[in-house]
Write a protein that holds these residues in place. Structure first.
Motif, PDB file in Angstrom:
ATOM      1  N   GLY A  46       0.814  -1.205   0.000  1.00 11.22           N
ATOM      2  CA  GLY A  46       0.000   0.000   0.000  1.00 11.22           C
ATOM      3  C   GLY A  46       0.851   1.260   0.000  1.00 11.22           C
ATOM      4  O   GLY A  46       2.079   1.206  -0.040  1.00 11.22           O
ATOM      5  N   THR A  47       0.175   2.401   0.036  1.00 10.14           N
ATOM      6  CA  THR A  47       0.844   3.698   0.120  1.00 10.14           C
ATOM      7  C   THR A  47       0.194   4.522   1.228  1.00 10.14           C
ATOM      8  O   THR A  47      -0.995   4.358   1.533  1.00 10.14           O
ATOM      9  N   GLN A  48       0.993   5.389   1.837  1.00  8.12           N
ATOM     10  CA  GLN A  48       0.507   6.301   2.870  1.00  8.12           C
ATOM     11  C   GLN A  48       1.122   7.668   2.634  1.00  8.12           C
ATOM     12  O   GLN A  48       2.312   7.769   2.306  1.00  8.12           O
ATOM     13  N   THR A  49       0.331   8.725   2.807  1.00 11.13           N
ATOM     14  CA  THR A  49       0.865  10.086   2.786  1.00 11.13           C
ATOM     15  C   THR A  49       1.080  10.533   4.227  1.00 11.13           C
ATOM     16  O   THR A  49       0.144  10.547   5.030  1.00 11.13           O
ATOM     17  N   VAL A  50       2.332  10.853   4.559  1.00  8.48           N
ATOM     18  CA  VAL A  50       2.688  11.270   5.912  1.00  8.48           C
ATOM     19  C   VAL A  50       3.452  12.578   5.802  1.00  8.48           C
ATOM     20  O   VAL A  50       4.543  12.630   5.223  1.00  8.48           O
ATOM     21  N   GLY A  51       2.883  13.654   6.340  1.00  3.10           N
ATOM     22  CA  GLY A  51       3.544  14.946   6.248  1.00  3.10           C
ATOM     23  C   GLY A  51       3.707  15.359   4.800  1.00  3.10           C
ATOM     24  O   GLY A  51       2.751  15.351   4.017  1.00  3.10           O
ATOM     25  N   ASP A  52       4.956  15.685   4.422  1.00  5.96           N
ATOM     26  CA  ASP A  52       5.192  16.162   3.064  1.00  5.96           C
ATOM     27  C   ASP A  52       5.727  15.082   2.133  1.00  5.96           C
ATOM     28  O   ASP A  52       6.241  15.376   1.065  1.00  5.96           O
ATOM     29  N   ARG A  53       5.597  13.806   2.557  1.00  3.45           N
ATOM     30  CA  ARG A  53       6.077  12.707   1.711  1.00  3.45           C
ATOM     31  C   ARG A  53       5.030  11.609   1.591  1.00  3.45           C
ATOM     32  O   ARG A  53       4.186  11.424   2.463  1.00  3.45           O
ATOM     33  N   VAL A  80       3.227  -3.189   9.726  1.00  2.39           N
ATOM     34  CA  VAL A  80       4.593  -2.764   9.434  1.00  2.39           C
ATOM     35  C   VAL A  80       4.704  -1.265   9.664  1.00  2.39           C
ATOM     36  O   VAL A  80       3.923  -0.490   9.090  1.00  2.39           O
ATOM     37  N   GLU A  81       5.628  -0.872  10.520  1.00  2.00           N
ATOM     38  CA  GLU A  81       5.958   0.546  10.677  1.00  2.00           C
ATOM     39  C   GLU A  81       7.235   0.840   9.905  1.00  2.00           C
ATOM     40  O   GLU A  81       8.216   0.109  10.028  1.00  2.00           O
ATOM     41  N   VAL A  82       7.194   1.901   9.122  1.00  4.56           N
ATOM     42  CA  VAL A  82       8.356   2.340   8.361  1.00  4.56           C
ATOM     43  C   VAL A  82       8.762   3.707   8.891  1.00  4.56           C
ATOM     44  O   VAL A  82       8.028   4.692   8.708  1.00  4.56           O
ATOM     45  N   ASP A  83       9.886   3.765   9.593  1.00  6.45           N
ATOM     46  CA  ASP A  83      10.396   5.016  10.155  1.00  6.45           C
ATOM     47  C   ASP A  83      11.472   5.556   9.225  1.00  6.45           C
ATOM     48  O   ASP A  83      12.540   4.943   9.086  1.00  6.45           O
ATOM     49  N   VAL A  84      11.203   6.688   8.582  1.00  5.38           N
ATOM     50  CA  VAL A  84      12.109   7.261   7.587  1.00  5.38           C
ATOM     51  C   VAL A  84      12.738   8.536   8.161  1.00  5.38           C
ATOM     52  O   VAL A  84      12.022   9.443   8.585  1.00  5.38           O
ATOM     53  N   PRO A  85      14.076   8.610   8.171  1.00  5.59           N
ATOM     54  CA  PRO A  85      14.733   9.814   8.711  1.00  5.59           C
ATOM     55  C   PRO A  85      14.472  11.047   7.848  1.00  5.59           C
ATOM     56  O   PRO A  85      13.986  10.959   6.704  1.00  5.59           O
ATOM     57  N   GLY A 114      13.259  23.846   2.181  1.00  2.00           N
ATOM     58  CA  GLY A 114      12.618  23.818   3.491  1.00  2.00           C
ATOM     59  C   GLY A 114      11.757  22.597   3.740  1.00  2.00           C
ATOM     60  O   GLY A 114      11.190  22.461   4.838  1.00  2.00           O
ATOM     61  N   GLN A 115      11.650  21.682   2.761  1.00  2.00           N
ATOM     62  CA  GLN A 115      10.816  20.500   2.948  1.00  2.00           C
ATOM     63  C   GLN A 115      11.659  19.297   3.370  1.00  2.00           C
ATOM     64  O   GLN A 115      12.874  19.296   3.287  1.00  2.00           O
ATOM     65  N   PHE A 116      10.950  18.249   3.814  1.00  3.72           N
ATOM     66  CA  PHE A 116      11.519  16.937   4.126  1.00  3.72           C
ATOM     67  C   PHE A 116      12.540  16.988   5.270  1.00  3.72           C
ATOM     68  O   PHE A 116      13.413  16.126   5.371  1.00  3.72           O
ATOM     69  N   GLY A 117      12.398  17.968   6.139  1.00  2.00           N
ATOM     70  CA  GLY A 117      13.358  18.151   7.220  1.00  2.00           C
ATOM     71  C   GLY A 117      13.003  17.415   8.495  1.00  2.00           C
ATOM     72  O   GLY A 117      13.736  17.495   9.484  1.00  2.00           O
ATOM     73  N   GLU A 118      11.880  16.695   8.500  1.00  2.96           N
ATOM     74  CA  GLU A 118      11.454  15.950   9.677  1.00  2.96           C
ATOM     75  C   GLU A 118      11.395  14.465   9.354  1.00  2.96           C
ATOM     76  O   GLU A 118      11.077  14.067   8.231  1.00  2.96           O
ATOM     77  N   SER A 119      11.686  13.630  10.358  1.00  5.27           N
ATOM     78  CA  SER A 119      11.494  12.195  10.180  1.00  5.27           C
ATOM     79  C   SER A 119       9.999  11.885  10.155  1.00  5.27           C
ATOM     80  O   SER A 119       9.183  12.636  10.709  1.00  5.27           O
ATOM     81  N   ILE A 120       9.638  10.802   9.480  1.00 10.08           N
ATOM     82  CA  ILE A 120       8.227  10.431   9.368  1.00 10.08           C
ATOM     83  C   ILE A 120       8.075   8.946   9.676  1.00 10.08           C
ATOM     84  O   ILE A 120       9.022   8.167   9.553  1.00 10.08           O
ATOM     85  N   THR A 121       6.868   8.554  10.071  1.00 11.38           N
ATOM     86  CA  THR A 121       6.534   7.152  10.314  1.00 11.38           C
ATOM     87  C   THR A 121       5.249   6.815   9.589  1.00 11.38           C
ATOM     88  O   THR A 121       4.223   7.474   9.783  1.00 11.38           O
ATOM     89  N   ALA A 122       5.295   5.801   8.746  1.00  7.81           N
ATOM     90  CA  ALA A 122       4.117   5.308   8.041  1.00  7.81           C
ATOM     91  C   ALA A 122       3.787   3.916   8.566  1.00  7.81           C
ATOM     92  O   ALA A 122       4.685   3.106   8.804  1.00  7.81           O
ATOM     93  N   GLU A 123       2.505   3.640   8.744  1.00  8.96           N
ATOM     94  CA  GLU A 123       2.078   2.344   9.274  1.00  8.96           C
ATOM     95  C   GLU A 123       1.172   1.651   8.262  1.00  8.96           C
ATOM     96  O   GLU A 123       0.251   2.254   7.716  1.00  8.96           O
ATOM     97  N   PHE A 124       1.435   0.366   8.032  1.00 13.47           N
ATOM     98  CA  PHE A 124       0.681  -0.426   7.066  1.00 13.47           C
ATOM     99  C   PHE A 124       0.205  -1.712   7.727  1.00 13.47           C
ATOM    100  O   PHE A 124       0.914  -2.286   8.564  1.00 13.47           O
ATOM    101  N   SER A 125      -0.959  -2.182   7.338  1.00 14.73           N
ATOM    102  CA  SER A 125      -1.469  -3.479   7.763  1.00 14.73           C
ATOM    103  C   SER A 125      -1.713  -4.318   6.518  1.00 14.73           C
ATOM    104  O   SER A 125      -2.254  -3.816   5.523  1.00 14.73           O
ATOM    105  N   PHE A 126      -1.311  -5.591   6.560  1.00 18.39           N
ATOM    106  CA  PHE A 126      -1.528  -6.428   5.380  1.00 18.39           C
ATOM    107  C   PHE A 126      -1.686  -7.884   5.757  1.00 18.39           C
ATOM    108  O   PHE A 126      -1.204  -8.330   6.803  1.00 18.39           O
ATOM    109  N   GLU A 127      -2.391  -8.615   4.894  1.00 18.88           N
ATOM    110  CA  GLU A 127      -2.561 -10.048   5.033  1.00 18.88           C
ATOM    111  C   GLU A 127      -1.467 -10.744   4.225  1.00 18.88           C
ATOM    112  O   GLU A 127      -1.283 -10.445   3.046  1.00 18.88           O
ATOM    113  N   TYR A 128      -0.762 -11.648   4.874  1.00 16.98           N
ATOM    114  CA  TYR A 128       0.307 -12.384   4.197  1.00 16.98           C
ATOM    115  C   TYR A 128      -0.046 -13.853   4.120  1.00 16.98           C
ATOM    116  O   TYR A 128      -0.525 -14.451   5.096  1.00 16.98           O
TER     117      TYR A 128
END
Length: 344
Positions: free
Chosen positions: A59-66, A160-165, A177-191
């Motif tokens: 999947g995809t998630q929009t978190v902050g400016d990314r 799944v948590e994806v922590d991006v610096p 001035g963008q992308f200066g903060e770390s972000i965390t995206a969370e996904f749930s999926f059936e495997y």
């Protein structure tokens, strides 16, 4: 979210996941992990890999400016880089999938590379299953992304948590001035292992090791890290030369020197170099800064004392090889130091 399976390129360049790629379901065999053995006589350059694998989109998630996209495929080998040496990361027992993530600007679809390692954390029913720092990577079918082989605990539902610096490169133009903060995206999926085993797999017995690359995947929802075309660059861009099979394209915008290294064949941007440049006519001899812009993508730049003139000589030097980890076909390239020169 509905998942879709994609093939990461095929010999004919047909869109990912579509019919028309012969031999996509060949038996996964030879080295015990299901992958063909590493070629013994590989060139010190980009080469056609022994095989490619499709991937399943989580999947995809929009978190902050990314925007963050998450995908998985079979666990597979890759190479990390230390200086000019590569280190083969073999598949370990218990590693079930190769987890991959990509981040991009939602408005311009520009891939945003981060050279610091993000973290993948997999949980099930609130208990941690696996956690690893992922590797910034380069592959022929996907370009820049993050990846790591991960363990699961059988079929079931996972989070799944994806922590991006934060982005460490200089942000320019509309990205300033963008992308200066770390972000965390969370996904749930059936495997389900059966679904993983249905992901497409293609071997290239006749093309492996040749001076070529597999076609990039074609996915409307996943931007790829292409370098800008010459016509998209400001000024009068020139191809300065090639170091370690990385093509150095340069131009001057006013008094700003811009250098855009890219891969042969697929023309992906290559972050992770340490570059310097010399233009004696304007008294410049110094390091280039990592930068990211909406049109230029990942590139390198420096402010010059003054604008050079047509006919002035530019020298671009690779002081440190590309530090990115590599999928097969890139692990022997982009490792050399050296200089190339060209008149502007």
């Amino acid at each position: 979210m509905r998942r879709r399976t994609f093939l990461g390129g095929c010999a004919t360049g047909v869109a990912a996941g579509l019919a028309g790629c012969g031999g996509l379901l060949e038996e996964r065999s030879t080295d015990g992990s299901g992958n063909p053995s590493v070629l013994e006589d590989r060139p010190d350059a980009v080469y056609h890999p022994t095989h490619i694998e499709g991937m399943e989109m989580i999947g995809t998630q929009t978190v902050g400016d990314r925007k963050v996209g998450l995908f998985y495929s079979y666990a597979h080998r890759f190479w990390t880089v230390t200086g000019t040496r590569t280190n083969l990361a073999e598949i370990q027992d218990g590693q079930d999938v190769h987890l991959m993530a990509s981040t991009w600007d939602p408005e311009t679809q520009t891939v945003i590379p981060v050279l610091d390692q993000p973290t993948f954390t997999i949980t099930q029913d609130g208990s941690e299953v696996d956690e690893k720092r992922a590797w910034p990577m380069l592959s022929q079918n996907m370009g820049f992304h993050f990846g790591e082989n991960m363990a699961l605990s059988g079929d079931g539902t996972y989070t799944v948590e994806v922590d991006v610096p934060a982005v460490g490169a200089t942000t320019v133009d509309d990205f300033q001035g963008q992308f200066g903060e770390s972000i965390t995206a969370e996904f749930s999926f059936e495997y389900a292992q059966s679904e993983r085993d249905d992901i497409r797999f293609e071997q290239f017995p006749d093309q492996k090791g040749s001076s070529a690359a597999v076609s990039p995947m074609e996915m409307g929802m996943l931007p790829l890290s292409y370098a800008p075309r010459m016509g998209q660059l400001p000024g009068s861009p020139v191809e300065v030369g090639s170091v370690g099979d990385a093509t150095m394209v340069a131009t001057v915008d006013g008094s700003t020197l811009l250098v855009s290294p890219r891969t042969p064949y697929n023309h992906f941007s290559i972050p992770g170099f340490s570059l310097s440049a010399t233009i004696e006519s304007v008294g410049f001899d110094g390091q280039l800064d990592d930068a990211i812009g909406p049109v230029l993508g990942a590139h390198y730049r420096a402010e010059l004392p003054e604008a050079p003139s047509s006919g002035d000589e530019l020298t671009v030097t690779v002081d440190g090889p590309c530090s990115l980890s590599r999928h097969e076909g890139y692990e022997t390239a982009f490792l050399e130091r050296g200089s190339v020169s060209r008149t502007l």
